[in-house]
Design an enzyme around this catalytic site. Structure first.
Site, mmCIF file in Angstrom:
data_model
loop_
_atom_site.group_PDB
_atom_site.id
_atom_site.type_symbol
_atom_site.label_atom_id
_atom_site.label_comp_id
_atom_site.label_asym_id
_atom_site.label_seq_id
_atom_site.Cartn_x
_atom_site.Cartn_y
_atom_site.Cartn_z
ATOM 1 N N SER A 47 0.438 -1.232 -0.251
ATOM 2 C CA SER A 47 0.058 0.631 0.492
ATOM 3 C C SER A 47 0.701 1.243 0.002
ATOM 4 O O SER A 47 0.290 2.915 -0.342
ATOM 5 C CB SER A 47 -0.677 -0.186 1.196
ATOM 6 O OG SER A 47 -0.014 -0.210 2.409
ATOM 7 N N LYS A 48 1.733 1.041 0.271
ATOM 8 C CA LYS A 48 2.940 1.957 0.361
ATOM 9 C C LYS A 48 2.907 3.007 -1.037
ATOM 10 O O LYS A 48 3.465 3.661 -0.746
ATOM 11 C CB LYS A 48 3.660 1.801 0.996
ATOM 12 C CG LYS A 48 3.331 1.213 2.590
ATOM 13 C CD LYS A 48 3.452 2.274 3.446
ATOM 14 C CE LYS A 48 3.571 1.943 5.122
ATOM 15 N NZ LYS A 48 2.913 2.757 5.870
#
Length: 346
Positions: A47-48
Site C-alpha cells: 500500500s505504500k
C-alpha cells in the site's frame, strides 16, 4: 499515460486500483461477508506505493523537488521500497533509515532498488540519536538538496489514501461496506481511507489493529502517552513507540490488539486456505477479524473490508521460515505446522 490493452508508460501507472478478494474459508463460521483489499497488487507489492507516489508528486508540484535531489525517509521497509521505485523512474537519489526489526528480505530489496540504506537499532527510544527517526533527520541536515518525507508526521500520508484507497473501496463495495479493519503504524492508511468512507456513511465502523508493545490503542482510549506500554515486539509496520500525527484518532472507532505469534500463524493460514501469499501485517489484520468474529461482533448483513498491506515475499526469512518461527517459540504442540513437507530424493 497509455492504458489501452494493458500497455503502460512506466511502472508508476500501475499504482492503485487493487482488487477486493472475498475471504471464504477463514470466515466461514462468522456472520457477514468479508473481503480483503489486497495491496500487494501494487507494483511495489504494498500500500505504500500510494503514499510514495502521491507525496513525491506533490513535492514536485510545489517546487520542493528537482531532478537529482535526494529523498530521505524512515521506513520499516515497504515505504522505502516504494520511494526507491518512484525515485528510479523520476531521477532522484534515495537514502533510507531502516529499523533493524525489518526482515533481511526487505533490506536486500532496498539495496537492489538502488537505495543507500542505514540500518538502525529498533529497540531504542524515538529520541535516541541512533533511532531511525533521528538518523533520518541528521542525514537530511547533512545532505544538501534533500527532502525528508517523514511519513509519520506528514498529512499527505492521509491525503493519499483519502483520494485513492477510500474511493476505491466505496466503489468496489457499491457503498455496502459496514466495517473497515486496518493495521495502524503511521496511521495514514486507516485515517485517509476512513475519512473518505465516513464522509459517505458515518455509520461505517473503523477498527484499527495494534500490537502488544505499542502505545497506540491506549492513547486512542485515554489520549495519554504511556511509556510503560512499550516493549519489543516482532511485527513490522504495526504499532508505534510514539504518537504519529498522521493518525486521526478521532475518526477511528476502536483498536484491537493482536500478538506476534497469532498474527504470524494467521498469515501462514491465509496462504494455506485462501491462496493469498501475504505479509505479517496482513496476518495481524486477519487475526483481529478472527478475534472479533469469535466475540460475535458481526451480523448477517455486515460487509467487512480488511486491508492486506503487503506481500509475503518480504517475510521469507521471518514468518515463512520454519527456523525463524521455531526460534521465536511460535511452534508448539497445538500450532506446530509440519516441517516435513519437503522430501529429498537420494
Amino acid at each position: 499515460m497509455k492504458h489501452r490493452n494493458q500497455v503502460f508508460d512506466n511502472v508508476l501507472d500501475l499504482v492503485g486500483k487493487t482488487p477486493l478478494i472475498r475471504i471464504n474459508k477463514l470466515t466461514s463460521k462468522f456472520k457477514g461477508s468479508f473481503y480483503a483489499k489486497v495491496e500487494s497488487f501494487n507494483p511495489g507489492h504494498s500500500s505504500k506505493d500510494r503514499i510514495a507516489l502521491y507525496i513525491i508528486e506533490e513535492a514536485e508540484k510545489q517546487g520542493i523537488l528537482s531532478p537529482g535531489d535526494t529523498i530521505i525517509e524512515t521506513t520499516s521497509g515497504n515505504t522505502g521500497f516504494s520511494i526507491a521505485m518512484v525515485s528510479i523512474i523520476k531521477g532522484y537519489d534515495c537514502v533510507l533509515a531502516v529499523s533493524s526489526k525489518s526482515s533481511t528480505d526487505k533490506i536486500d530489496m532496498l539495496k537492489t532498488m538502488g537505495a543507500k540504506v542505514y540500518v538502525c537499532p529498533a529497540h531504542v527510544s524515538a529520541n535516541d540519536p541512533r533511532s531511525y527517526y533521528q538518523v533520518a533527520k541528521r542525514l537530511h541536515e547533512e545532505i544538501k538538496g534533500s527532502v525528508y518525507i517523514n511519513q509519520y508526521f506528514n498529512e499527505l500520508n492521509i491525503d493519499a489514501h483519502y483520494k485513492s484507497t477510500g474511493p476505491e473501496i466505496w466503489k468496489q463495495t457499491e457503498g455496502k461496506i459496514t466495517h473497515l479493519i486496518a493495521c495502524s503504524g503511521t496511521g495514514g492508511t486507516i485515517s485517509g481511507t476512513a475519512k473518505y468512507l465516513k464522509e459517505q456513511n458515518p455509520n461505517i465502523k473503523i477498527i484499527g489493529v495494534d500490537a502488544y508493545g505499542s502505545v497506540i490503542k491506549k492513547y486512542h482510549e485515554t489520549r495519554e502517552f504511556d511509556e510503560e506500554e512499550i516493549y519489543p515486539y516482532r511485527i513490522e509496520g504495526l504499532g508505534k513507540n510514539l504518537i504519529p500525527t498522521a493518525t486521526d484518532f478521532d475518526i477511528i472507532d476502536e483498536f484491537v490488539k493482536v500478538t506476534d505469534e497469532e498474527s504470524a500463524h494467521t498469515a501462514r493460514e491465509i496462504a494455506k486456505t485462501e491462496g493469498l501469499f501475504v505479509g505479517y501485517t496482513s496476518g495481524a489484520a486477519m487475526q483481529a477479524v478472527k478475534q472479533l468474529g469469535e466475540e460475535k461482533r458481526f451480523k448477517k448483513d455486515d460487509y467487512v473490508v480488511i486491508i492486506f498491506p503487503d506481500h509475503g515475499s518480504r517475510y521469507m526469512s521471518k514468518i515463512y521460515s520454519d527456523k525463524w518461527m521455531s526460534e521465536q517459540g511460535f511452534f508448539d504442540s497445538i500450532n506446530a505446522e509440519s516441517v516435513q513437507t519437503i522430501q529429498y530424493i537420494k
